[in-house]
Design a protein around this motif. Sequence first.
Motif, PDB file in Angstrom:
ATOM      1  N   THR A  59       0.850  -1.190   0.000  1.00 49.32           N
ATOM      2  CA  THR A  59       0.000   0.000   0.000  1.00 49.32           C
ATOM      3  C   THR A  59       0.887   1.241   0.000  1.00 49.32           C
ATOM      4  N   ALA A  60       0.268   2.390  -0.112  1.00 49.75           N
ATOM      5  CA  ALA A  60       1.019   3.644  -0.105  1.00 49.75           C
ATOM      6  C   ALA A  60       1.748   3.834   1.215  1.00 49.75           C
ATOM      7  N   GLY A  61       1.233   3.243   2.263  1.00 51.36           N
ATOM      8  CA  GLY A  61       1.850   3.387   3.582  1.00 51.36           C
ATOM      9  C   GLY A  61       2.783   2.253   3.940  1.00 51.36           C
ATOM     10  N   GLY A  62       3.032   1.342   2.988  1.00 54.36           N
ATOM     11  CA  GLY A  62       3.920   0.220   3.263  1.00 54.36           C
ATOM     12  C   GLY A  62       3.196  -1.101   3.093  1.00 54.36           C
ATOM     13  N   TRP A  63       3.837  -2.170   3.516  1.00 56.42           N
ATOM     14  CA  TRP A  63       3.268  -3.501   3.369  1.00 56.42           C
ATOM     15  C   TRP A  63       2.288  -3.797   4.503  1.00 56.42           C
ATOM     16  N   VAL A  64       1.186  -4.491   4.124  1.00 60.48           N
ATOM     17  CA  VAL A  64       0.167  -4.876   5.091  1.00 60.48           C
ATOM     18  C   VAL A  64       0.111  -6.407   5.132  1.00 60.48           C
ATOM     19  N   MET A  65       0.073  -6.972   6.341  1.00 61.62           N
ATOM     20  CA  MET A  65       0.063  -8.425   6.508  1.00 61.62           C
ATOM     21  C   MET A  65      -1.337  -8.982   6.258  1.00 61.62           C
ATOM     22  N   PRO A  66      -1.465 -10.286   6.075  1.00 61.08           N
ATOM     23  CA  PRO A  66      -2.779 -10.894   5.834  1.00 61.08           C
ATOM     24  C   PRO A  66      -3.806 -10.585   6.927  1.00 61.08           C
ATOM     25  N   ASN A  67      -3.334 -10.322   8.155  1.00 60.03           N
ATOM     26  CA  ASN A  67      -4.278 -10.007   9.235  1.00 60.03           C
ATOM     27  C   ASN A  67      -4.717  -8.555   9.223  1.00 60.03           C
ATOM     28  N   GLY A  68      -4.268  -7.784   8.219  1.00 57.69           N
ATOM     29  CA  GLY A  68      -4.686  -6.399   8.077  1.00 57.69           C
ATOM     30  C   GLY A  68      -3.798  -5.394   8.781  1.00 57.69           C
ATOM     31  N   LYS A  69      -2.823  -5.868   9.535  1.00 52.33           N
ATOM     32  CA  LYS A  69      -1.931  -4.968  10.256  1.00 52.33           C
ATOM     33  C   LYS A  69      -0.701  -4.634   9.421  1.00 52.33           C
ATOM     34  N   LYS A  70      -0.123  -3.477   9.710  1.00 55.05           N
ATOM     35  CA  LYS A  70       1.055  -3.036   8.978  1.00 55.05           C
ATOM     36  C   LYS A  70       2.250  -3.930   9.312  1.00 55.05           C
ATOM     37  N   PHE A  71       3.023  -4.272   8.295  1.00 51.63           N
ATOM     38  CA  PHE A  71       4.195  -5.125   8.476  1.00 51.63           C
ATOM     39  C   PHE A  71       5.408  -4.252   8.808  1.00 51.63           C
ATOM     40  N   THR A  72       5.822  -4.290  10.049  1.00 55.75           N
ATOM     41  CA  THR A  72       7.037  -3.612  10.479  1.00 55.75           C
ATOM     42  C   THR A  72       7.964  -4.653  11.092  1.00 55.75           C
ATOM     43  N   VAL A  73       9.248  -4.457  10.927  1.00 60.51           N
ATOM     44  CA  VAL A  73      10.244  -5.417  11.382  1.00 60.51           C
ATOM     45  C   VAL A  73      11.173  -4.751  12.382  1.00 60.51           C
ATOM     46  N   THR A  74      11.459  -5.465  13.466  1.00 62.63           N
ATOM     47  CA  THR A  74      12.501  -5.035  14.402  1.00 62.63           C
ATOM     48  C   THR A  74      13.538  -6.142  14.488  1.00 62.63           C
ATOM     49  N   ILE A  75      14.789  -5.777  14.235  1.00 60.54           N
ATOM     50  CA  ILE A  75      15.903  -6.727  14.321  1.00 60.54           C
ATOM     51  C   ILE A  75      16.675  -6.435  15.596  1.00 60.54           C
ATOM     52  N   TYR A  76      16.708  -7.398  16.489  1.00 58.13           N
ATOM     53  CA  TYR A  76      17.390  -7.227  17.773  1.00 58.13           C
ATOM     54  C   TYR A  76      18.818  -7.787  17.668  1.00 58.13           C
ATOM     55  N   ALA A  77      19.755  -7.053  18.255  1.00 61.50           N
ATOM     56  CA  ALA A  77      21.156  -7.471  18.157  1.00 61.50           C
ATOM     57  C   ALA A  77      21.945  -6.952  19.354  1.00 61.50           C
ATOM     58  N   PRO A  78      23.017  -7.677  19.736  1.00 61.28           N
ATOM     59  CA  PRO A  78      23.918  -7.160  20.779  1.00 61.28           C
ATOM     60  C   PRO A  78      24.800  -6.065  20.188  1.00 61.28           C
ATOM     61  N   ASN A  79      25.366  -5.235  21.044  1.00 59.04           N
ATOM     62  CA  ASN A  79      26.097  -4.065  20.558  1.00 59.04           C
ATOM     63  C   ASN A  79      27.545  -4.349  20.190  1.00 59.04           C
ATOM     64  N   TYR A  80      27.758  -5.374  19.356  1.00 56.21           N
ATOM     65  CA  TYR A  80      29.066  -5.561  18.742  1.00 56.21           C
ATOM     66  C   TYR A  80      29.138  -4.571  17.577  1.00 56.21           C
ATOM     67  N   SER A  81      30.222  -3.860  17.466  1.00 51.08           N
ATOM     68  CA  SER A  81      30.287  -2.778  16.479  1.00 51.08           C
ATOM     69  C   SER A  81      30.060  -3.290  15.062  1.00 51.08           C
ATOM     70  N   ASP A  82      30.604  -4.463  14.737  1.00 54.39           N
ATOM     71  CA  ASP A  82      30.426  -4.992  13.385  1.00 54.39           C
ATOM     72  C   ASP A  82      28.981  -5.418  13.144  1.00 54.39           C
ATOM     73  N   TRP A  83      28.378  -6.090  14.125  1.00 60.34           N
ATOM     74  CA  TRP A  83      26.990  -6.511  13.973  1.00 60.34           C
ATOM     75  C   TRP A  83      26.072  -5.291  13.895  1.00 60.34           C
ATOM     76  N   ASP A  84      26.351  -4.302  14.697  1.00 65.93           N
ATOM     77  CA  ASP A  84      25.555  -3.071  14.700  1.00 65.93           C
ATOM     78  C   ASP A  84      25.527  -2.471  13.295  1.00 65.93           C
ATOM     79  N   ALA A  85      26.714  -2.331  12.694  1.00 64.41           N
ATOM     80  CA  ALA A  85      26.789  -1.734  11.359  1.00 64.41           C
ATOM     81  C   ALA A  85      26.059  -2.587  10.334  1.00 64.41           C
ATOM     82  N   GLY A  86      26.224  -3.914  10.416  1.00 62.96           N
ATOM     83  CA  GLY A  86      25.559  -4.799   9.466  1.00 62.96           C
ATOM     84  C   GLY A  86      24.047  -4.765   9.598  1.00 62.96           C
ATOM     85  N   VAL A  87      23.562  -4.766  10.833  1.00 66.88           N
ATOM     86  CA  VAL A  87      22.113  -4.746  11.069  1.00 66.88           C
ATOM     87  C   VAL A  87      21.514  -3.420  10.609  1.00 66.88           C
TER      88      VAL A  87
END
Length: 611
Positions: A401-429
Amino acid sequence: MLRNLSKATLVLGTAAALTVAPMSVSYASSGGVLAYAGGWQTNGIYNPQPQANGNILQDGVCYAPLAYYKFTSSSNNDFWPVLAKSWKVSDHGNQVTVTLNPNAKWSNGTPVTAQDVYTTFEMQFIVGNAQSWGLTKMKVVNPHTIIFYKNPAFLYNTNVLLQQLLNNNNIMPAADFNPILPPQTQVWKAVQEAGGAPGAKSTQAGENLLTKWSHTLEGYNFKGGSNLIYDGPWTFTHGTSAEQLYTKNPDFVFANNITAQQMVVTNQTTNDVTWRALENGTIDYAGVSFSPPVYKQIMSVHQNHFIAAPQSTGMSFYFNEKIYPYNMVKVRQALAYLVNRPAATKIGEPIGSSDVLIPDGLTTTANKQWLSAAQLKTLNPYNYNVNKGISLLKQAGFKKTAGGWVMPNGKKFTVTIYAPNYSDWDAGVQEIASQLTSVGIKTNADVMDSTIYYSPNGAQSGKYGIFCDWWGGWNINPYDTYNQAYFAEPGAYSVSNTGKIEHNANATNIMNVPETVSVPGMGKVNLLQTTVAIAGNLPLAKQKEDVYRLAKSYNYWLPALDVWNQLAGRTYSTERWTWPDFQKNQALLNMFTYNTPVVVYQVLGLMKPKQ
């Protein structure tokens, strides 16, 4: 674990060690002096027993193993002999007979005997390691022969057992350790009692004795090392908190191959200590992380070179299939296409890592060792392809949609990627979050302190849909990587030493991978049972078949998305020494990862000083 960091980070000890004046060793001419960066506690003790608390003697320099494992194939006997002349496996992998090289001697000229090997592994029984390999007993047949016995019901294949017996334990001197060990009869009585019924008084009594003796072994100080004898290439001469000097051992079994008359080890208390040594040309080898500017400077002087050797680990996204919409295989596959892994690797790990060519739980090297060319062609590389990713999302019922992707349940698809604060992982994520956002999937990178991240309230809480962690199992054996993915990492299941699978009802399942999955073209695959099977002594053809089933299942089901393969970044100098052509020899290259290469190359007679 080496990571590329933008600033110097503390590795061992404190920078205060630098205030100690270095020893007087001339580096100006080669003169048979070989120097490398090691590490030890500045207030450590002299006790080469592996579990010694704070031992300062460098591993493999003055003590040698029975053999060096080459880490090159799925065969069981891929070793270079050192103190052992030969070994034989019998009784379906449950008995290993080792014959010592009759020329193996200690630095005082006395022979290395089967009793020394016995004492070495007796100490491993005391600290509880030998039991974890399935060993039950040992028998000295004669001064040059010893037999190891494994419990037939114990889940531990021959390849891994031989690694432990031949490669992973340097042989210790019985003459030095027997005075601080209890009588053998007492040791075996305690070992047997400790292996009894849980909670029984006799079991507790055995465990208490082993613990008491372990503490003695861990803390005993041989006070300077001058009263120790050595069976390795060099003997310890003296040291400070900043440097150590070792001298060639003329009684070493392959002394004729050793061209380094002296080995000098610099204490890598911080990365910048090693950077300065490489920049000044005072060391020939180091395993150290770099920032790009430091890397460029060091590689421009003293014929320094960088090598990234294979290593069985890296950074991966783990999916929690209990959290919507990551319970849908097409969503996980779509994200695999929408993540540009090479671009993320270039940002997060520009030095010392490689792209994951096929996300199947195995490194590129392991894939070549265990899978055929035809099998590899059946696996999906998930090369970056936005169109394929979007198509899979639509097949899963997502709408753009104009506001982004919507999941089959009708809710907006947003992603959160959780990571530890290793400098290399931080940059990659952060790079991956930007990639997904650019195709309309609003993505956040939640990077937190590693202490919090790995706490029960962090990634282990089961609250995260996508979270980062290591993959690959830290060992080339496929069992380790799939054990991590289906047993150790999820936390929901465990496997006993005899292969019994148990559900941990009170544990938090942080991945929720089904026990059995249906794989197109292969049918149903029980992930748990197949993983357990490859830990045992299957015929090699059957083991490879099961490894393929696991690789194919992982590649299709994607319980995790392996982002990059963290390699072993090492620096070596050709200014004073000629090195073997390890780039064309996988076994030699692997020594940069699993051993100290300058030691192995010297033992094999492959390093010569330049005139």
